[in-house]
Every structure is written in structure tokens, then in C-alpha cells.
Scaffold this active site. Structure first.
Site, mmCIF file in Angstrom:
data_model
loop_
_atom_site.group_PDB
_atom_site.id
_atom_site.type_symbol
_atom_site.label_atom_id
_atom_site.label_comp_id
_atom_site.label_asym_id
_atom_site.label_seq_id
_atom_site.Cartn_x
_atom_site.Cartn_y
_atom_site.Cartn_z
ATOM 1 N N SER A 1 50.322 30.602 40.825
ATOM 2 C CA SER A 1 49.159 29.706 40.781
ATOM 3 C C SER A 1 49.542 28.281 40.411
ATOM 4 O O SER A 1 50.591 28.027 39.809
ATOM 5 C CB SER A 1 48.137 30.238 39.778
ATOM 6 O OG SER A 1 47.796 31.568 40.106
HETATM 7 N N1 SAM Z 1 50.220 35.078 37.745
HETATM 8 C C1 SAM Z 1 51.170 35.259 38.820
HETATM 9 C C2 SAM Z 1 52.355 34.341 38.677
HETATM 10 O O1 SAM Z 1 52.477 33.634 37.658
HETATM 11 O O2 SAM Z 1 53.200 34.353 39.586
HETATM 12 C C3 SAM Z 1 50.532 35.067 40.148
HETATM 13 C C4 SAM Z 1 49.649 36.172 40.504
HETATM 14 S S1 SAM Z 1 49.155 36.207 42.189
HETATM 15 C C5 SAM Z 1 48.036 34.855 42.300
HETATM 16 C C6 SAM Z 1 48.114 37.655 42.134
HETATM 17 C C7 SAM Z 1 48.886 38.947 41.984
HETATM 18 O O3 SAM Z 1 47.944 40.004 41.764
HETATM 19 C C8 SAM Z 1 49.684 39.337 43.233
HETATM 20 O O4 SAM Z 1 51.017 39.511 42.899
HETATM 21 C C9 SAM Z 1 49.017 40.638 43.680
HETATM 22 O O5 SAM Z 1 49.913 41.566 44.267
HETATM 23 C C10 SAM Z 1 48.460 41.164 42.374
HETATM 24 N N2 SAM Z 1 47.373 42.149 42.499
HETATM 25 C C11 SAM Z 1 46.340 42.182 43.377
HETATM 26 N N3 SAM Z 1 45.558 43.261 43.137
HETATM 27 C C12 SAM Z 1 46.112 43.917 42.079
HETATM 28 C C13 SAM Z 1 45.770 45.112 41.355
HETATM 29 N N4 SAM Z 1 44.695 45.856 41.635
HETATM 30 N N5 SAM Z 1 46.572 45.480 40.338
HETATM 31 C C14 SAM Z 1 47.668 44.764 39.996
HETATM 32 N N6 SAM Z 1 48.045 43.642 40.658
HETATM 33 C C15 SAM Z 1 47.275 43.222 41.678
#
Ligand code: SAM
Length: 234
Positions: free
Chosen positions: A82
Site C-alpha cells: 500500500s
Molecule cells: N499490507 C501488505 C504489505 O505491506 O505489503 C499489503 C497487503 S495487500 C494490499 C492485501 C493482501 O491481502 C494480499 O496479499 C492478499 O493476498 C491478502 N488477502 C486477501 N484476502 C485475504 C484473506 N481472506 N486472508 C488473508 N489474506 C488475504
């Protein structure tokens, strides 16, 4: 090979690395001043953590030059790290003082995990894409973090064994707040989660006081989808 040549080449390589690290440090200082302080982030602990953590290490080398820019960056598997300001805004909203058990849903690159690990006592992080989790776990160990537990799982179900959590951060956009996560928020706990449709969301802060749940809208945002039993279908 001539030993003098070998030593000179090694020193040159080291020199490049040091000047690179110096450039990244300057870029990080500029990010904190121009993107975070200038837009109203005031929590000193958040500013210090983001001024210290090498964000460029959480991004593939070819894109590392973009690490401190004012936008999200791809991290593979169609996911993103993000934008720095959103990371700071969400972290500040959790009001971390250092003693919290914190749950993070969506480990991604592990950058946000590192910030939470700096600011809380213990971090429980869940990611549904195993390759991302494995990569983040290795990097965070290399960087010396030893207060993080990782799980490859559907985070919309929370992590019942370690609940309740003083702070919960969801870093993917949900259609609604998943009930299991609300149930795992401790008394006086804070949660931050993007809620909306598949393309745009509002950042919602939830504060629990006993059975009362106060909700505040902290503004618009755009996240990748939260996919799972209590999120979006894949
Ligand atoms: N905070 C992270 C960083 O610093 O890199 C970025 C996160 S990214 C915007 C969102 C993440 O949420 C993705 O890696 C995605 O695979 C994960 N995600 C989506 N649905 C999810 C779920 N139900 N459980 C766990 N992770 C999930």
C-alpha cells in the site's frame, strides 16, 4: 585473477551498495516529511518506525526505486504494497502503545507487518497466498523480527486460538466487516478495515467498549479484494 583487481572490484561493489543505502535513507526521510507529517500523521512511534524500516527491501529489486514514492507498488500475485500515507493512517488509527497483541489480515510483502511488530508486543499475521507469506516470513526473519506468528489461511475467519486481539488491521477491501473478526476484538480494542465494493472502499475504524461497537469513517481508499468465506468470492 589479480588479487588487487579482485579487492578493488569488491570495494567498488560495496561502495555502490553504501551509496544506494544512503539514497534510500534520504528517500525515506523525504517520505516521512512530505507524505506523512505534511498530511497530518502525528504519532511519533509510527513516524519513527516508517523512518527506520527499509521499505525498498519488501519490493522486488527492479521496482525498488519506486519504494518511497506516493503510490502503491506491485508485489506479485496481482497484489500490492500500500501507499505509505495509507499505511501510516491505518497504523496511527490502531493507537498502538507497545503492549498489544495485534492481528493483521493480508501479510502481502510483510512491510506493514514489520511496522506492527515494531509497535506492538506480538503480531499474528495471516495471508491466503502461500508464496507471499513464505517470502515475507523469510525477509522478516532476516531483518531480525522475532515477535511475529505467520499463518497461510483465510483471514476472514480470524485466528481464534490467539484471540482476543487488542488491535486488528485488515489490509484488503471487504464487502462488510467479517463477524468472526469483530468477535475476536478485545474490550477497548481497535480495528481498521476498508469496507465497500470491489473497486473503492471507506476506511472504517471500529472501537469496542464491552458490547458497544463504535464505527468511524476515516475516508475513501482503494484496496485489492479481501477474498474468503466472509469476504468476496475469488
Ligand atoms: N499490507 C501488505 C504489505 O505491506 O505489503 C499489503 C497487503 S495487500 C494490499 C492485501 C493482501 O491481502 C494480499 O496479499 C492478499 O493476498 C491478502 N488477502 C486477501 N484476502 C485475504 C484473506 N481472506 N486472508 C488473508 N489474506 C488475504
Amino acid at each position: 585473477m589479480d588479487l588487487t583487481f579482485l579487492i578493488q572490484t569488491k570495494l567498488k561493489g560495496l561502495g555502490h551498495l553504501m551509496s544506494h543505502n544512503h539514497d534510500f535513507k534520504l528517500a525515506r526521510e523525504r517520505m516521512v516529511k512530505n507524505q506523512l507529517i505534511a498530511r497530518g500523521i502525528t504519532d511519533e512511534r509510527v513516524l519513527q518506525a516508517m523512518g527506520k524500516i527499509p521499505r525498498h527491501r519488501f519490493i522486488e529489486e527492479a521496482l525498488a526505486g519506486e519504494a518511497y514514492n506516493d503510490h502503491p507498488v506491485p508485489i506479485g500475485e496481482k497484489q500490492t504494497i500500500s501507499q505509505p500515507y495509507i499505511v501510516a493512517l491505518m497504523t496511527e488509527a490502531l493507537e498502538l502503545k507497545g503492549k498489544e497483541n495485534t492481528l493483521e489480515i493480508g501479510t502481502g510483502s510483510g512491510y506493514q507487518t514489520a511496522i506492527l511488530a515494531e509497535l506492538s508486543s506480538r503480531v499474528y499475521t495471516i495471508e491466503r497466498i502461500k508464496s507471499l507469506l513464505v517470502h515475507a516470513r523469510k525477509l522478516l526473519a532476516q531483518l531480525g523480527y522475532d515477535n511475529i506468528l505467520f499463518k497461510a489461511f483465510d483471514g476472514t475467519l480470524g485466528w481464534k486460538e490467539y484471540a482476543p486481539f487488542d488491535a486488528i488491521m485488515v489490509t484488503a477491501g471487504a464487502p462488510r466487516i467479517p463477524q468472526p473478526i469483530i468477535d475476536q476484538l478485545a474490550d477497548n480494542g481497535r480495528m481498521i478495515i476498508p469496507v465497500g465494493d470491489r473497486y473503492t472502499q471507506e476506511l472504517i475504524k471500529v472501537t469496542r467498549k464491552g458490547e458497544d461497537l463504535k464505527q468511524e469513517n476515516m475516508g475513501g481508499c482503494r484496496f485489492v479484494n479481501l477474498i474468503g468465506v466472509h469476504g468476496w468470492a475469488d
